[in-house]
Design an enzyme around this catalytic site. Structure first.
Site, PDB file in Angstrom:
ATOM      1  N   GLU A 154      18.332  42.247  -7.682  1.00 57.49           N
ATOM      2  CA  GLU A 154      18.498  41.302  -7.435  1.00 57.49           C
ATOM      3  C   GLU A 154      17.186  41.679  -5.868  1.00 57.49           C
ATOM      4  OE1 GLU A 154      20.813  42.908  -8.693  1.00 57.49           O
ATOM      5  OE2 GLU A 154      22.599  41.546  -8.752  1.00 57.49           O
TER       6      GLU A 154
ATOM      7  N   ARG B 168      24.777  45.639 -12.592  1.00 60.71           N
ATOM      8  CA  ARG B 168      23.949  46.067 -13.423  1.00 60.71           C
ATOM      9  C   ARG B 168      24.160  47.630 -13.236  1.00 60.71           C
ATOM     10  NH1 ARG B 168      21.056  43.015 -17.074  1.00 60.71           N
ATOM     11  NH2 ARG B 168      21.855  40.673 -16.998  1.00 60.71           N
TER      12      ARG B 168
ATOM     13  N   HIS C 246      35.147  40.869 -14.857  1.00 63.43           N
ATOM     14  CA  HIS C 246      34.114  40.136 -15.133  1.00 63.43           C
ATOM     15  C   HIS C 246      33.855  39.874 -16.163  1.00 63.43           C
ATOM     16  CE1 HIS C 246      29.918  38.854 -14.252  1.00 63.43           C
ATOM     17  NE2 HIS C 246      30.026  38.440 -13.574  1.00 63.43           N
TER      18      HIS C 246
ATOM     19  N   HIS D 210      30.708  44.028 -11.034  1.00 63.25           N
ATOM     20  CA  HIS D 210      29.978  43.468 -11.608  1.00 63.25           C
ATOM     21  C   HIS D 210      28.141  43.867 -11.643  1.00 63.25           C
ATOM     22  CE1 HIS D 210      28.206  40.406  -9.566  1.00 63.25           C
ATOM     23  NE2 HIS D 210      28.784  40.825  -8.607  1.00 63.25           N
TER      24      HIS D 210
ATOM     25  N   ASP E   1      19.968  35.526  -4.145  1.00 63.73           N
ATOM     26  CA  ASP E   1      18.871  36.589  -5.064  1.00 63.73           C
ATOM     27  C   ASP E   1      18.835  36.584  -6.416  1.00 63.73           C
ATOM     28  OD1 ASP E   1      21.169  37.630  -5.630  1.00 63.73           O
ATOM     29  OD2 ASP E   1      20.814  39.451  -3.459  1.00 63.73           O
TER      30      ASP E   1
ATOM     31  N   GLU F   8      20.442  32.167   2.876  1.00 62.65           N
ATOM     32  CA  GLU F   8      20.507  33.723   2.622  1.00 62.65           C
ATOM     33  C   GLU F   8      19.476  34.234   2.777  1.00 62.65           C
ATOM     34  OE1 GLU F   8      25.056  35.466   0.770  1.00 62.65           O
ATOM     35  OE2 GLU F   8      22.918  36.349  -0.406  1.00 62.65           O
TER      36      GLU F   8
HETATM   37  N1  UDP Z   1      35.191  35.339  -6.854  1.00 66.93           N
HETATM   38  C1  UDP Z   1      36.513  34.555  -7.142  1.00 66.93           C
HETATM   39  N2  UDP Z   1      36.662  34.831  -8.626  1.00 66.93           N
HETATM   40  C2  UDP Z   1      36.951  36.083  -8.770  1.00 66.93           C
HETATM   41  C3  UDP Z   1      36.275  37.375  -8.267  1.00 66.93           C
HETATM   42  C4  UDP Z   1      35.380  36.092  -7.250  1.00 66.93           C
HETATM   43  O1  UDP Z   1      36.396  33.864  -6.826  1.00 66.93           O
HETATM   44  O2  UDP Z   1      37.910  36.727  -9.484  1.00 66.93           O
HETATM   45  C5  UDP Z   1      34.520  35.299  -5.784  1.00 66.93           C
HETATM   46  C6  UDP Z   1      34.616  35.871  -4.488  1.00 66.93           C
HETATM   47  O3  UDP Z   1      35.701  35.672  -3.368  1.00 66.93           O
HETATM   48  C7  UDP Z   1      33.533  35.724  -3.405  1.00 66.93           C
HETATM   49  C8  UDP Z   1      32.436  35.657  -4.923  1.00 66.93           C
HETATM   50  O4  UDP Z   1      32.826  35.077  -5.804  1.00 66.93           O
HETATM   51  O5  UDP Z   1      32.716  34.977  -2.787  1.00 66.93           O
HETATM   52  C9  UDP Z   1      31.261  36.334  -5.172  1.00 66.93           C
HETATM   53  O6  UDP Z   1      30.922  36.580  -6.571  1.00 66.93           O
HETATM   54  P1  UDP Z   1      30.682  37.895  -7.434  1.00 66.93           P
HETATM   55  O7  UDP Z   1      31.316  39.111  -7.143  1.00 66.93           O
HETATM   56  O8  UDP Z   1      30.225  37.508  -8.569  1.00 66.93           O
HETATM   57  O9  UDP Z   1      29.436  37.819  -6.877  1.00 66.93           O
HETATM   58  P2  UDP Z   1      28.204  38.632  -5.911  1.00 66.93           P
HETATM   59  O10 UDP Z   1      28.624  38.167  -4.637  1.00 66.93           O
HETATM   60  O11 UDP Z   1      28.323  39.902  -5.962  1.00 66.93           O
HETATM   61  O12 UDP Z   1      26.890  37.979  -6.081  1.00 66.93           O
END
Ligand code: UDP
Length: 368
Positions: free
Chosen positions: A130, A211, A241, A209, A94, A116
């Site tokens: 998103e 918004r 982040h 992270h 998203d 997804e």
């Molecule tokens: N992740 C990572 N290192 C980090 C933080 C997150 O490898 O320092 C991985 C986490 O295991 C997951 C993905 O990144 O697979 C999630 O990313 P994020 O939280 O940035 O985005 P979201 O999933 O909320 O869109």
């Protein structure tokens, strides 16, 4: 069949990697387009999963608004689509990247498959942007890969034709399995956090992270973590982040606390080690909510709504919002209890999502 895979951010790379591996295994021609929305965080993920972008947009500039990012993605996508000439384009999740690339493909009459698909909060503000992004992608896509029954039901409710939806599970489970196989016996011997590894303290993993939590919400979360760190039985690890809206307040409130480890974003093997070893996760991350069931690690979700209610319904996640006292109360419950979630079944599937996706892409291309 020639497939173009769009990747914008770290979670998209993690969740698209198994699809790339499966396409490669079957000798299906594909290329990867990276918008580079989170460049520094993407590179180590590409390296770890042994995939590399063929087309790189390099769209990020300091102080860009979402509209500026969007317009750059749209015009760059035009150029790359001309070059790659794919039969189908695959987008994930998203993000702004996935949305604008879908629109660019639609304008060029290139079919779009959405990995997804069907996650919803039905609340435009949560998460912003998103929720609207994924609804736009659902309007555009020709094939919808739903990770769960709930996602599939959402798509049907919106009159998406049933014959364009496939229930495949979430590729994150495939990624975790691939990653753990690659880490092999080293998984427990990694010296990432040597002192923590030998510590008998309770490990709390924190990330965030969104918004929607920038500003007051994040301040409340940080205050809760600060107070939690007063417990001498916990070690808190927080890979921060890189977005300045996150980095600055986090370092200001949580810097220089002996048992709060503010670290750079970690690589995927390190993250797996943390997810496995943690007694509790506190996060607003979508991907981490989906990973927690693979390790049976409970998670406090610092949001008031979620498009991933499967984890909450499985009993592994609790929505705590950003209220400091609620976070502290719920964290205390998990840290003081001897819980066992080993019986919980994983709502995100069995690790075969990528195989199913590629099967369906082949069928789709034959029908065209
Ligand atoms: N992740 C990572 N290192 C980090 C933080 C997150 O490898 O320092 C991985 C986490 O295991 C997951 C993905 O990144 O697979 C999630 O990313 P994020 O939280 O940035 O985005 P979201 O999933 O909320 O869109």
């Amino acid at each position: 069949m020639k497939v173009l895979i769009c990747i914008g951010t770290r979670p998209e790379a993690i969740k698209m990697a198994p699809v790339c591996h499966e396409l490669k295994k079957r000798n299906i021609q594909f290329s990867i387009m990276s918008t580079g929305q989170h460049r520094e965080m993407l590179a180590p993920i590409f390296d770890f999963f042994q995939i590399q972008p063929d087309h790189d947009m390099e769209i990020m500039q300091a102080e860009q608004s979402l509209n500026m990012i969007s317009s750059r993605i749209l015009s760059e996508a035009d150029r790359i689509l001309e070059l790659a000439m794919p039969h189908i384009i695959l987008v994930q999740g998203d993000t702004t990247s996935a949305t604008l690339v879908s629109l660019a493909a639609f304008n060029k009459k290139i079919p779009v498959a959405h990995v997804e698909a069907g996650l919803r909060t039905y609340n435009k503000a949560a998460p912003y942007p998103e929720e609207v992004n994924r609804q736009i992608i659902s309007r555009i896509a020709d094939l919808h890969f739903a990770p769960t029954q709930k996602a599939l039901a959402n798509l049907l409710k919106e009159n998406i034709p049933e014959n364009s939806i496939r229930l495949v599970g979430n590729t994150i489970v495939d990624s975790l399995e691939w990653a753990q196989k690659k880490m092999g016996a080293k998984a427990n011997a990694y010296g990432f956090f040597k002192d923590l590894f030998h510590s008998n303290k309770k490990l709390v993993l924190v990330t965030g992270h969104r918004r929607e939590n920038f500003g007051e919400g994040l301040l409340q979360i940080c205050e809760a973590i600060k107070q939690l760190s007063r417990r001498e039985d916990v070690e808190i690890v927080y890979p921060v982040h890189l977005n300045p809206n996150v980095k600055e307040p986090v370092h200001e409130i949580l810097g220089n606390i002996h048992n709060v480890h503010l670290i750079q974003p970690v690589g995927y093997p390190e993250m797996i080690w943390l997810l496995k070893r943690a007694k509790l996760i506190i996060s607003d991350s979508g991907g981490i909510q989906e990973e927690a069931p693979s390790f049976k690690t409970p998670i406090l979700v610092t949001r008031s709504v979620s498009e991933r209610m499967e984890v909450v319904e499985a009993g592994l996640a609790t929505l705590v919002g950003t209220d400091k006292s609620k976070i502290l109360m719920e964290a205390g419950k998990y840290l003081d209890a001897d819980y066992n979630f080993s019986d919980i079944s994983n709502p995100y599937g069995d690790g075969n999502a990528a195989v199913k996706i590629v099967d369906e892409l082949l069928l789709f291309s034959q029908e065209k």
